[in-house]
Scaffold this motif. Sequence first.
Motif, mmCIF file in Angstrom:
data_model
loop_
_atom_site.group_PDB
_atom_site.id
_atom_site.type_symbol
_atom_site.label_atom_id
_atom_site.label_comp_id
_atom_site.label_asym_id
_atom_site.label_seq_id
_atom_site.Cartn_x
_atom_site.Cartn_y
_atom_site.Cartn_z
ATOM 1 N N VAL A 1 9.596 2.176 -1.918
ATOM 2 C CA VAL A 1 9.447 0.779 -1.519
ATOM 3 C C VAL A 1 10.764 0.049 -1.749
ATOM 4 N N LEU A 2 11.302 -0.548 -0.668
ATOM 5 C CA LEU A 2 12.533 -1.327 -0.745
ATOM 6 C C LEU A 2 12.179 -2.785 -1.012
ATOM 7 N N THR B 1 9.058 -3.456 1.329
ATOM 8 C CA THR B 1 8.878 -2.689 2.556
ATOM 9 C C THR B 1 8.683 -1.220 2.225
ATOM 10 N N LEU B 2 7.566 -0.662 2.684
ATOM 11 C CA LEU B 2 7.296 0.762 2.470
ATOM 12 C C LEU B 2 8.122 1.583 3.440
ATOM 13 N N MET C 1 0.851 -1.192 0.000
ATOM 14 C CA MET C 1 0.000 0.000 0.000
ATOM 15 C C MET C 1 0.885 1.240 0.000
ATOM 16 N N LEU C 2 0.756 2.067 -1.035
ATOM 17 C CA LEU C 2 1.556 3.267 -1.154
ATOM 18 C C LEU C 2 0.906 4.432 -0.401
ATOM 19 N N ALA C 3 1.665 5.492 -0.202
ATOM 20 C CA ALA C 3 1.159 6.645 0.535
ATOM 21 C C ALA C 3 -0.022 7.304 -0.160
ATOM 22 N N GLY D 1 -3.614 -0.030 6.918
ATOM 23 C CA GLY D 1 -2.639 -0.714 6.065
ATOM 24 C C GLY D 1 -3.001 -2.135 5.897
ATOM 25 N N GLY D 2 -2.394 -2.802 4.926
ATOM 26 C CA GLY D 2 -2.705 -4.196 4.663
ATOM 27 C C GLY D 2 -1.612 -5.121 5.126
#
Length: 387
Positions: A229-230, A222-223, A170-172, A384-385
């Motif tokens: 995102v890494l 990882t956000l 999930m992005l910002a 968040g998911g």
Amino acid sequence: MAVVLAIVAGPANCGSNASSGAPTILFAGGVTKKRTLASAELYQPNQGASGSFVATGAMKTARVGHTATELENGQVLIAGGASKMFDGPKIFASAERYNPSKGRFSNTGAMLEARSGHTATLLANGKVLIACGEDGTTSLTDSELYDPASATFAETGPMSIGRDECTATMLANGKVLIAGGYQLLPDFSGSVLDTAEIYDPASGLFSLTGTMTSPRQGPTATLLPDGKVLITGGIDNNQNVLDTAEMYDPVTGEFSAAGHMTTTRYGHLAAVLGDGDVLIAGGMDNAGSSLKSAELFDAKSGSFGAIAAMPRDRFMVGATVLTSSTILIAGGYTQCPSSAASFCEKPVSTALIFDHKSDTFRSISSMTSPRGTFASASLGYHGGGHQ
């Protein structure tokens, strides 16, 4: 059948230590030795100095390869999965909900597609996006939305490419990044993917975005606090376990190389801390050995550095953020001490807490059951998911 094992990283929650300001965490299903579990348990952070695990109500169906997603009302959606890991399992379309106030599971509407190894992401509108996964013969392109108000699943736009062992982040901006994975075809051939796509909840459609720097099956995503995102590790099309990392920038829609981890890793854990650093630990390396080593991605320098190892090797394990500086690591698998098989995985019940203040791991009380390939969700967190 491509089997997806649980790699779950919970969202960050602010607090000062593992027993204050930390969420209760639900662990549901998975496997113990050769048996699929319906049982569930809770990590309760305020019991004892380091928290403890207690049993809660069992699921209606024993599941592996399923998802657990906390809804806005505090209940948890359990969706899909399979009856067992290997040898022709039954793939489930069924779903159920966990009510924390009652400590019980109850059946809810079934998914439109039976699927295992999928992702589930809580959207800003309160619905849950179910994407990726496979039905036992084919990686799925169809995606669906769960509406907690009506307790039903409905079709949403299909992905461009069928995939499982992908990531969903999930992005910002409220959109969801789907990246990598494995495309299983009906003839049981397939390939590892370097493609990625974005789901837009406003339109209900997926669109392709930039191509990853490497095909990756089962990486972590990882956000970071800056919105990027890494993505680390995974397996490529030559069955090589990777040590490379890359970064997705939602502003440009592009991926770029982000250096190398200290070792090759697949089935490892990754979780972001309050200062933006990312803990990476465990997994399996390119030699097929299970790892106890750990490292940190330094958000300021953009580099990876080794830290003290976990007490023993562990792979296919989730990491749930307790506070801005502590992470719970529980269950998963360890490599069998000796076995006639080429590779043997042993579910474990042991648990650890990582403390970023000292960058060390400490053992805590064990889970109520050895548990691998489970699904987990932080209770009392919204926005968040979990995948």
